[in-house]
Scaffold this motif. Sequence first.
Motif, mmCIF file in Angstrom:
data_model
loop_
_atom_site.group_PDB
_atom_site.id
_atom_site.type_symbol
_atom_site.label_atom_id
_atom_site.label_comp_id
_atom_site.label_asym_id
_atom_site.label_seq_id
_atom_site.Cartn_x
_atom_site.Cartn_y
_atom_site.Cartn_z
ATOM 1 N N MET A 1 22.894 42.166 43.971
ATOM 2 C CA MET A 1 21.892 43.011 42.969
ATOM 3 C C MET A 1 21.013 43.804 43.628
ATOM 4 S SD MET A 1 23.250 42.485 40.098
ATOM 5 C CE MET A 1 22.074 42.723 39.079
ATOM 6 N N THR A 2 20.604 44.630 43.022
ATOM 7 C CA THR A 2 19.189 45.621 43.648
ATOM 8 C C THR A 2 18.132 45.059 42.677
ATOM 9 O OG1 THR A 2 20.561 47.489 44.231
ATOM 10 C CG2 THR A 2 18.271 47.841 43.930
ATOM 11 N N GLU A 3 17.082 44.490 43.515
ATOM 12 C CA GLU A 3 16.036 44.044 42.625
ATOM 13 C C GLU A 3 15.029 45.188 42.090
ATOM 14 O OE1 GLU A 3 13.402 41.154 44.681
ATOM 15 O OE2 GLU A 3 14.809 40.734 46.104
ATOM 16 N N LEU A 4 14.670 45.208 41.025
ATOM 17 C CA LEU A 4 13.594 45.970 40.484
ATOM 18 C C LEU A 4 12.144 45.453 40.516
ATOM 19 C CD1 LEU A 4 13.314 48.710 39.099
ATOM 20 C CD2 LEU A 4 13.387 47.573 36.743
ATOM 21 N N LEU A 5 11.508 46.072 41.461
ATOM 22 C CA LEU A 5 10.192 45.718 41.738
ATOM 23 C C LEU A 5 9.251 46.653 41.112
ATOM 24 C CD1 LEU A 5 10.410 44.975 45.619
ATOM 25 C CD2 LEU A 5 11.001 43.263 43.687
ATOM 26 N N GLY A 6 7.931 46.215 40.670
ATOM 27 C CA GLY A 6 7.050 47.024 40.138
ATOM 28 C C GLY A 6 5.567 47.072 41.262
ATOM 29 N N PRO A 7 4.835 47.946 40.781
ATOM 30 C CA PRO A 7 3.447 47.977 41.739
ATOM 31 C C PRO A 7 2.904 47.055 42.244
ATOM 32 C CG PRO A 7 3.545 49.800 39.808
ATOM 33 C CD PRO A 7 4.391 48.681 39.825
ATOM 34 N N GLY A 8 2.965 45.753 41.681
ATOM 35 C CA GLY A 8 2.472 44.421 42.122
ATOM 36 C C GLY A 8 3.160 43.734 43.107
ATOM 37 N N ASP A 9 4.467 44.376 43.593
ATOM 38 C CA ASP A 9 5.400 43.486 44.510
ATOM 39 C C ASP A 9 5.474 44.337 45.531
ATOM 40 O OD1 ASP A 9 6.308 41.823 42.028
ATOM 41 O OD2 ASP A 9 7.469 43.405 41.397
ATOM 42 N N LEU A 10 4.470 44.894 46.298
ATOM 43 C CA LEU A 10 4.594 45.600 47.399
ATOM 44 C C LEU A 10 4.856 44.614 48.663
ATOM 45 C CD1 LEU A 10 2.216 48.686 47.273
ATOM 46 C CD2 LEU A 10 4.555 48.557 46.628
ATOM 47 N N ALA A 11 4.030 43.677 48.448
ATOM 48 C CA ALA A 11 4.433 42.596 49.720
ATOM 49 C C ALA A 11 6.064 42.236 49.779
ATOM 50 C CB ALA A 11 3.640 41.365 49.597
ATOM 51 N N ARG A 12 6.526 41.931 48.617
ATOM 52 C CA ARG A 12 8.003 41.723 48.583
ATOM 53 C C ARG A 12 8.625 42.915 49.326
ATOM 54 N NH1 ARG A 12 12.408 38.708 49.470
ATOM 55 N NH2 ARG A 12 14.083 39.469 48.164
ATOM 56 N N ALA A 13 8.481 44.275 48.602
ATOM 57 C CA ALA A 13 9.242 45.222 49.136
ATOM 58 C C ALA A 13 8.790 45.525 50.574
ATOM 59 C CB ALA A 13 8.518 46.657 48.541
ATOM 60 N N ALA A 14 7.713 45.224 51.058
ATOM 61 C CA ALA A 14 7.497 45.384 52.702
ATOM 62 C C ALA A 14 8.102 44.415 53.352
ATOM 63 C CB ALA A 14 5.846 45.518 52.744
ATOM 64 N N ALA A 15 8.254 43.162 52.878
ATOM 65 C CA ALA A 15 8.961 42.079 53.595
ATOM 66 C C ALA A 15 10.425 42.510 53.835
ATOM 67 C CB ALA A 15 8.976 40.769 53.074
ATOM 68 N N LEU A 16 11.132 43.089 52.705
ATOM 69 C CA LEU A 16 12.432 43.383 52.829
ATOM 70 C C LEU A 16 12.699 44.412 53.862
ATOM 71 C CD1 LEU A 16 13.385 43.380 49.100
ATOM 72 C CD2 LEU A 16 14.298 42.152 50.600
ATOM 73 N N LEU A 17 11.791 45.505 53.806
ATOM 74 C CA LEU A 17 11.824 46.448 55.038
ATOM 75 C C LEU A 17 11.818 46.128 56.484
ATOM 76 C CD1 LEU A 17 9.749 49.385 52.771
ATOM 77 C CD2 LEU A 17 12.276 49.540 53.700
ATOM 78 N N ARG A 18 10.869 45.247 56.549
ATOM 79 C CA ARG A 18 10.428 44.652 57.744
ATOM 80 C C ARG A 18 12.020 43.846 58.421
ATOM 81 N NH1 ARG A 18 5.236 43.843 56.200
ATOM 82 N NH2 ARG A 18 5.634 41.697 55.423
ATOM 83 N N ASP A 19 12.541 43.500 57.039
ATOM 84 C CA ASP A 19 13.765 42.421 57.626
ATOM 85 C C ASP A 19 15.097 43.348 57.821
ATOM 86 O OD1 ASP A 19 14.980 39.932 57.910
ATOM 87 O OD2 ASP A 19 15.936 39.973 55.840
ATOM 88 N N GLY A 20 14.808 44.790 57.856
ATOM 89 C CA GLY A 20 15.918 45.557 57.998
ATOM 90 C C GLY A 20 16.669 45.981 56.714
ATOM 91 N N ARG A 21 16.277 45.673 55.610
ATOM 92 C CA ARG A 21 16.904 45.937 54.413
ATOM 93 C C ARG A 21 16.322 47.268 53.645
ATOM 94 N NH1 ARG A 21 17.857 41.088 51.783
ATOM 95 N NH2 ARG A 21 19.268 42.125 50.276
ATOM 96 N N LEU A 22 17.162 47.914 52.931
ATOM 97 C CA LEU A 22 16.588 49.289 52.275
ATOM 98 C C LEU A 22 16.143 49.218 50.928
ATOM 99 C CD1 LEU A 22 20.034 51.136 52.986
ATOM 100 C CD2 LEU A 22 18.036 50.807 54.635
ATOM 101 N N VAL A 23 15.119 49.929 50.864
ATOM 102 C CA VAL A 23 14.025 49.581 49.671
ATOM 103 C C VAL A 23 13.647 51.280 49.176
ATOM 104 C CG1 VAL A 23 11.870 48.917 48.574
ATOM 105 C CG2 VAL A 23 13.243 47.736 50.444
#
Length: 328
Positions: A1-23
């Motif tokens: 499943m693709t997570e739907l994040l909002g403007p308040g979820d940037l820390a989560r989005a950044a963690a995914l990117l640093r983990d090699g995931r696509l956002v």
Amino acid sequence: MTELLGPGDLARAAALLRDGRLVAFPTETVYGLGGDATNAEAVAGIFAAKGRPHFNPLICHYPSAEAAFADVLADERAHRLAAQFWPGALTLVLPRAAACRVDLLAGAGLDTLAVRVPANPLARALLREVGVPVAAPSANRSGQVSPTTAAHVLDGLGGRIAAVVDGGPCTVGVESTVLDLAGNGPEGAAVLLRPGGVPAEAIEALLGPIGRALPVAAAAATASLRSPGLLLSHYAPGLPVRLDAISLAPDEALLAFGRPLPGAALAWNLSERGDLQEAAARLFAGLRWLDAEGTRRGCRGIAVMPVPETGLGAAINDRLARAAAPRG
């Protein structure tokens, strides 16, 4: 499943990117499909998710001009353009710096890099949070219409990427202008590779006349593209490349895939387990290493084992065919 994040979820989005995931995330132009540009497997994942048929160079996104210019050699024109148009819808193609952090695959193995500082505040906040350059082509399947909302992204890439940050509709709605400052135009002139969000007239008002690249059809029908625009590349190994090798000559280096051919004195394995994403991630580094080390050891060529023509294999074989093409 693709997570739907909002403007308040940037820390989560950044963690995914640093983990090699696509956002996927919004910019002022279109939504970009972001991956850590310093991580070869993340970059290969971008090509896989998009179904991109060739390893065209990707635009690397940064939170500031200072951060972008740490990875490229920026001349006086680049600094003037950055002062005028960054943050904004302008991408600059410049020579890679010696200490460039970006993986070769993101630049399609070339000696240049396409860099941009987006104007969207949410995008820049995410880039600051991530702390690494983020490669981000448009967040759509290759050949489909570029997305300007999070819903568009989910329509094309839902289930194929880790997350999308919903920042509302994009304000510009067309991709960035791409300008080559790497000295490939006549007498080193700047060359417009792709029209976009910053008008060519505005650039010429600052720099004077600029060149124009090949039309889309002409560029796509010939060699690898130099940027996400339309100028031809010139990179190929110095050693001749022989494809679909099933045996080795004594003076050939080996670019292997899967179980290597016996007898190679010098070899680089794209993927011992036959994984095409790993192979894509290792392709350009392998070609360069075999070229340099093979030349040093007196090899007369590079033999390439067959790579399946499925998934990313098509893009790998496309780049290998260009590397093996007769030299003019």
